[in-house]
Design a protein around this motif. Sequence first.
Motif, short mmCIF file in Angstrom:
data_model
loop_
_atom_site.label_atom_id
_atom_site.label_comp_id
_atom_site.label_asym_id
_atom_site.label_seq_id
_atom_site.Cartn_x
_atom_site.Cartn_y
_atom_site.Cartn_z
N ASN A 1 0.82 -1.21 0.00
CA ASN A 1 0.00 0.00 0.00
C ASN A 1 0.86 1.27 0.00
O ASN A 1 0.49 2.28 0.60
CB ASN A 1 -0.96 0.01 1.20
CG ASN A 1 -2.10 0.99 1.02
OD1 ASN A 1 -2.52 1.26 -0.11
ND2 ASN A 1 -2.60 1.55 2.12
N GLY A 2 2.01 1.20 -0.66
CA GLY A 2 2.86 2.39 -0.78
C GLY A 2 3.62 2.75 0.47
O GLY A 2 4.14 3.87 0.58
N MET A 3 3.74 1.82 1.44
CA MET A 3 4.48 2.08 2.67
C MET A 3 5.69 1.14 2.78
O MET A 3 5.60 -0.04 2.43
CB MET A 3 3.58 1.90 3.89
CG MET A 3 2.45 2.91 3.97
SD MET A 3 1.56 2.85 5.55
CE MET A 3 0.89 1.19 5.49
N PHE A 4 6.80 1.70 3.27
CA PHE A 4 8.05 0.96 3.36
C PHE A 4 8.72 1.22 4.70
O PHE A 4 8.63 2.33 5.26
CB PHE A 4 9.00 1.36 2.23
CG PHE A 4 8.45 1.12 0.86
CD1 PHE A 4 8.76 -0.04 0.17
CD2 PHE A 4 7.60 2.03 0.27
CE1 PHE A 4 8.24 -0.28 -1.07
CE2 PHE A 4 7.08 1.81 -0.99
CZ PHE A 4 7.40 0.64 -1.66
N LEU A 5 9.40 0.20 5.20
CA LEU A 5 10.14 0.32 6.45
C LEU A 5 11.63 0.36 6.11
O LEU A 5 12.13 -0.52 5.40
CB LEU A 5 9.82 -0.86 7.36
CG LEU A 5 10.19 -0.72 8.84
CD1 LEU A 5 9.38 0.40 9.48
CD2 LEU A 5 9.94 -2.03 9.56
N VAL A 6 12.34 1.37 6.62
CA VAL A 6 13.77 1.52 6.38
C VAL A 6 14.51 1.31 7.70
O VAL A 6 14.14 1.92 8.72
CB VAL A 6 14.10 2.92 5.80
CG1 VAL A 6 15.59 3.07 5.56
CG2 VAL A 6 13.33 3.13 4.50
N SER A 7 15.53 0.45 7.69
CA SER A 7 16.27 0.16 8.91
C SER A 7 17.76 0.19 8.65
O SER A 7 18.24 -0.39 7.66
CB SER A 7 15.87 -1.23 9.44
OG SER A 7 16.70 -1.62 10.50
N ASN A 8 18.52 0.83 9.54
CA ASN A 8 19.97 0.87 9.37
C ASN A 8 20.71 -0.13 10.23
O ASN A 8 21.84 -0.51 9.94
CB ASN A 8 20.51 2.29 9.63
CG ASN A 8 20.18 2.77 11.04
OD1 ASN A 8 19.53 2.06 11.81
ND2 ASN A 8 20.62 3.98 11.36
N ILE B 1 5.13 6.64 0.46
CA ILE B 1 5.36 7.17 -0.89
C ILE B 1 4.23 8.11 -1.32
O ILE B 1 4.47 9.19 -1.87
CB ILE B 1 5.52 6.03 -1.91
CG1 ILE B 1 6.77 5.20 -1.57
CG2 ILE B 1 5.58 6.56 -3.33
CD1 ILE B 1 8.07 5.97 -1.70
N LYS B 2 3.00 7.73 -1.07
CA LYS B 2 1.86 8.52 -1.54
C LYS B 2 1.83 9.90 -0.89
O LYS B 2 1.38 10.87 -1.50
CB LYS B 2 0.55 7.77 -1.26
CG LYS B 2 0.41 6.46 -2.04
CD LYS B 2 -0.88 5.75 -1.70
CE LYS B 2 -1.01 4.44 -2.46
NZ LYS B 2 -2.26 3.74 -2.14
N GLU B 3 2.31 9.99 0.35
CA GLU B 3 2.31 11.27 1.06
C GLU B 3 3.67 11.95 1.01
O GLU B 3 3.82 13.07 1.53
CB GLU B 3 1.91 11.03 2.53
CG GLU B 3 0.54 10.42 2.70
CD GLU B 3 0.23 10.15 4.16
OE1 GLU B 3 0.99 10.65 5.02
OE2 GLU B 3 -0.76 9.44 4.43
#
Length: 288
Positions: free
Chosen positions: A263-270, A280-282
């Motif tokens: 649904n256009g959402m992603f989790l970023v982890s370092n 992404i949509k927002e």
Amino acid sequence: MKFKNIEIVTPIDGSDSLGCIYCAHEFKNNIIARYEYFFITPNGKLAAYFKSQKPFSLKYLSNKNRYIFAVFHTFGNGKLVDIVRVEEANKHVIVNSYDDIELGVVDGTFAVKNDNLWGFIDEAGTEIIKCQYEKYYSFNLGLAVVCKNNKWGIINKQNETVVPFAYKNIKLYMDTLDKEKSRKYFDEYPSGGFYRIKKDGKFGYVSEEGIVLKQPVYKWADRYIGKYCVVKYDKSAQEKWAILDNTAKCIFESYCRIFNLGNGMFLVSNDMHNYALVKIKENRVIWL
């Protein structure tokens, strides 16, 4: 209809199916043996009748262009499978013969095999593509992934090459959430109708129309979930992650690992302890 020595009865399952009654008569003292199959319509009429003096088996394939069956010969030389069209209950026409057939209609076709090579027939039993491919993945949306000379490509039902035979591997994700229907396609959850291609250890993407969206340049590439996917590649001697849209255009990059949540959402982890949520949509990044 007279049934004697009934061995197997297969019930009718649905308005388009046929019930089956198998009878085996095995005699001694120079009396000829006989094996019979009766196929019954939902209204009780005889749809097809087969008999032989040698053991054989049958599989009902389709009712397109009259009833179509695959007849499997248990013994003997020559082809092991005849594709048979039933003109009348007791009248059959052999359309084609093969060494093997992959049962189960997919996108209006069946895969057939001769001399260790695969081709395709339609639901009427007509051969639409001669046996010429070493490996295959069944048709979907009018296209099939096939292998020739150890290279993978994509063809349409006219056997025209849509994607050249230049890849080590091509994966198809069907546009359906039914895993049972997609089990022939690498046993993975499908998405988006995209093909993932591989060449020289790198990954790229092809659209369901056969258009190469991205040549194989990525070290790793995930399946599409909706309109987006995640890829990984080497940049400046450091691994980098990116989000691609449904045209394979890069819309977000990070040196941290990216997980596609849908649904256009992603989790970023370092470091698996600090996370950011990318919407992404927002066009927003939210640290968690």
